[in-house]
Design a protein around this motif. Structure first.
Motif, PDB file in Angstrom:
ATOM      1  N   TYR A  80       0.729  -1.205  -0.220  1.00 17.06           N
ATOM      2  CA  TYR A  80      -0.135   0.082   0.108  1.00 17.06           C
ATOM      3  C   TYR A  80       0.938   1.328  -0.029  1.00 17.06           C
ATOM      4  O   TYR A  80       0.596   2.319  -0.651  1.00 17.06           O
ATOM      5  N   LYS A  81       2.092   1.163   0.498  1.00 17.72           N
ATOM      6  CA  LYS A  81       2.983   2.356   0.506  1.00 17.72           C
ATOM      7  C   LYS A  81       3.229   2.775  -0.772  1.00 17.72           C
ATOM      8  O   LYS A  81       3.138   4.036  -1.228  1.00 17.72           O
ATOM      9  N   ARG A  82       3.859   1.736  -1.453  1.00 11.92           N
ATOM     10  CA  ARG A  82       4.267   2.142  -2.920  1.00 11.92           C
ATOM     11  C   ARG A  82       2.853   2.422  -3.884  1.00 11.92           C
ATOM     12  O   ARG A  82       3.170   3.211  -4.600  1.00 11.92           O
TER      13      ARG A  82
ATOM     14  N   SER B 165       0.324   4.193  -2.656  1.00 11.87           N
ATOM     15  CA  SER B 165       0.099   5.400  -2.470  1.00 11.87           C
ATOM     16  C   SER B 165       0.951   6.504  -3.363  1.00 11.87           C
ATOM     17  O   SER B 165       0.681   7.338  -3.630  1.00 11.87           O
ATOM     18  N   GLU B 166       2.231   6.164  -3.185  1.00  9.80           N
ATOM     19  CA  GLU B 166       3.190   6.959  -3.996  1.00  9.80           C
ATOM     20  C   GLU B 166       2.912   6.998  -5.278  1.00  9.80           C
ATOM     21  O   GLU B 166       3.283   7.881  -6.101  1.00  9.80           O
TER      22      GLU B 166
ATOM     23  N   SER C 283       1.686  10.654  -0.736  1.00 15.47           N
ATOM     24  CA  SER C 283       3.021  10.338   0.095  1.00 15.47           C
ATOM     25  C   SER C 283       3.436   8.987   0.061  1.00 15.47           C
ATOM     26  O   SER C 283       2.439   7.957  -0.166  1.00 15.47           O
ATOM     27  N   PHE C 284       4.649   8.666   0.339  1.00 13.52           N
ATOM     28  CA  PHE C 284       4.924   7.120   0.688  1.00 13.52           C
ATOM     29  C   PHE C 284       4.361   6.961   1.899  1.00 13.52           C
ATOM     30  O   PHE C 284       5.378   6.878   3.006  1.00 13.52           O
ATOM     31  N   SER C 285       3.088   6.508   2.061  1.00 12.98           N
ATOM     32  CA  SER C 285       2.657   5.933   3.406  1.00 12.98           C
ATOM     33  C   SER C 285       1.465   4.910   3.344  1.00 12.98           C
ATOM     34  O   SER C 285       1.143   4.574   2.015  1.00 12.98           O
ATOM     35  N   ASN C 286       0.878   4.736   4.180  1.00 18.14           N
ATOM     36  CA  ASN C 286      -0.419   3.832   4.147  1.00 18.14           C
ATOM     37  C   ASN C 286      -1.851   4.529   3.956  1.00 18.14           C
ATOM     38  O   ASN C 286      -2.809   3.920   4.196  1.00 18.14           O
ATOM     39  N   VAL C 287      -1.510   5.692   3.404  1.00 20.29           N
ATOM     40  CA  VAL C 287      -2.872   6.586   3.237  1.00 20.29           C
ATOM     41  C   VAL C 287      -3.961   6.054   2.368  1.00 20.29           C
ATOM     42  O   VAL C 287      -5.332   6.007   2.902  1.00 20.29           O
TER      43      VAL C 287
END
Length: 294
Positions: free
Chosen positions: A47-49, A51-52, A57-61
Motif C-alpha cells: 500500500y505504501k508504494r 500511495s506513492e 505520499s509514501f505512506s499507508n494513506v
C-alpha cells in the motif's frame, strides 16, 4: 520519478482503463480492486508504494481510505483520479462517489444519486439503458402491477389510486418504459395495456448505483407510510440487536427466504392492491473489538 515508479503508474492506468467505473458505488472498492490486480502481478507490492504511485505520499494513506479509516477529500481525489487516468464522464462518476460519502444533507445526496444514475445510464450500452430506467422511479414497478390487477384504469385513475403523489405525465413516461421493455403490451382492440410474462431483475454487480437509488426511494416511502398509511394496513418492525459478523450470512439467508415466500404468495392471490415490502438489515456500528492492523 524512477523507472519502476513510471512502470507502475502505466500499469495502474492500464488496469483502471479496463474497469467499468459505473459498476461501482464506492470509490474505495475501485482503489482496492486496482491494488489487488497490481498485487497479483507483483507479489512484493504494498500500500505504501501504491500511495506513492498514485501521486500521494509514501505512506499507508491509501490503506486508510480502502479500510474506511479516513475519508478522501475532493482535492486528494483530483490527484488520485488523474493518476488513474480518468477523464470525462468516468472522472465525474468517480468524483461523485467521493461526494456521496461526504454529503449529509438529504437533498444534496439525492442530487448526487441522480447525477450518478444519469452518468451510469449514459455510459451503459443502449440495450441496458431502458433496463436501468425501469429502476429510476419507485412507481415504475408498481405501475406494472397496477396494469396487471386492473388494466381498465386510465392514467388519471391510476394517479388517484396511488397513495403517494404521482403526476399523469410521469405515468405516461412509466407506461412507455414498461412498453419498451416489453413488460406490458398495448391491446388495440380493448385499448388497454396488458402485462406480459416477461421478468427483469437488477444485476447488483453492474448496477450498484441503480440498486442504491431504488432502495433509497423505497426507504423514503416507508418513512412516509408511517404517517399516511393506517396501522392495520402496514407492519413496520424495527430490531436493534447485537450479532457477530459470522451471523450475517444466516440473517441474509432468512431475509431472502422470507421475501421468496411472500413473492410466491402473490402467485395465488386474488390481487386487488399494490404493496411495497422493504426489509432493512444493516450494521449501525463498526466492530466493537476491532483487530489491530499490523
Amino acid at each position: 520519478m524512477n523507472k519502476n515508479q513510471r512502470s507502475n503508474r502505466l500499469a495502474i492506468m492500464h488496469i483502471a482503463s479496463q474497469i467499468d467505473i459505473s459498476a461501482y458505488l464506492h470509490y474505495r472498492d475501485v482503489l482496492q480492486d486496482i491494488y489487488e490486480k497490481l498485487k497479483a502481478e507483483q507479489g512484493s507490492y504494498n500500500y505504501k508504494r501504491y500511495s506513492e504511485d498514485l501521486g500521494l505520499s509514501f505512506s499507508n494513506v491509501i490503506w486508510l481510505y480502502v479500510s474506511k479509516k479516513r475519508r478522501m477529500t475532493l482535492k486528494t481525489a483530483e490527484k488520485t483520479f488523474k493518476a488513474l487516468g480518468l477523464s470525462g464522464d468516468r472522472k465525474k462518476f468517480a468524483e461523485n462517489m467521493v461526494r456521496l460519502e461526504t454529503i449529509k444533507i438529504h437533498e444534496k445526496r439525492e442530487k448526487i444519486y441522480a447525477d450518478l444514475f444519469q452518468l451510469k445510464t449514459k455510459m451503459s450500452a443502449p440495450e441496458n439503458q431502458k433496463h436501468l430506467e425501469f429502476y429510476s422511479q419507485w412507481f415504475f414497478p408498481a405501475l406494472r402491477e397496477i396494469v396487471q390487477v386492473n388494466p381498465k384504469l386510465n392514467i388519471n385513475e391510476i394517479c388517484e389510486r396511488f397513495l403517494f403523489k404521482v403526476f399523469p405525465r410521469e405515468i405516461e413516461q412509466g407506461l412507455q418504459v414498461l412498453s419498451d421493455l416489453e413488460l406490458i403490451k398495448y391491446d388495440k382492440v380493448s385499448k388497454t395495456y396488458r402485462s406480459t410474462k416477461k421478468q427483469i431483475g437488477l444485476d447488483y454487480k453492474t448496477s450498484a448505483v441503480a440498486a442504491a437509488r431504488f432502495h433509497q426511494k423505497s426507504c423514503e416511502l416507508a418513512s412516509e407510510a408511517v404517517v399516511h398509511v393506517s396501522p392495520e394496513m402496514r407492519e413496520l418492525n424495527t430490531l436493534t440487536l447485537a450479532l457477530s459478523q459470522a451471523d450475517i450470512p444466516e440473517v441474509r439467508r432468512r431475509i431472502i427466504e422470507c421475501c421468496r415466500g411472500i413473492f410466491e404468495l402473490e402467485e395465488h392471490s386474488r390481487s386487488d392492491q399494490v404493496f411495497q415490502l422493504n426489509i432493512q438489515f444493516f450494521p449501525i456500528t463498526d466492530k466493537l473489538d476491532p483487530e489491530v492492523e499490523s
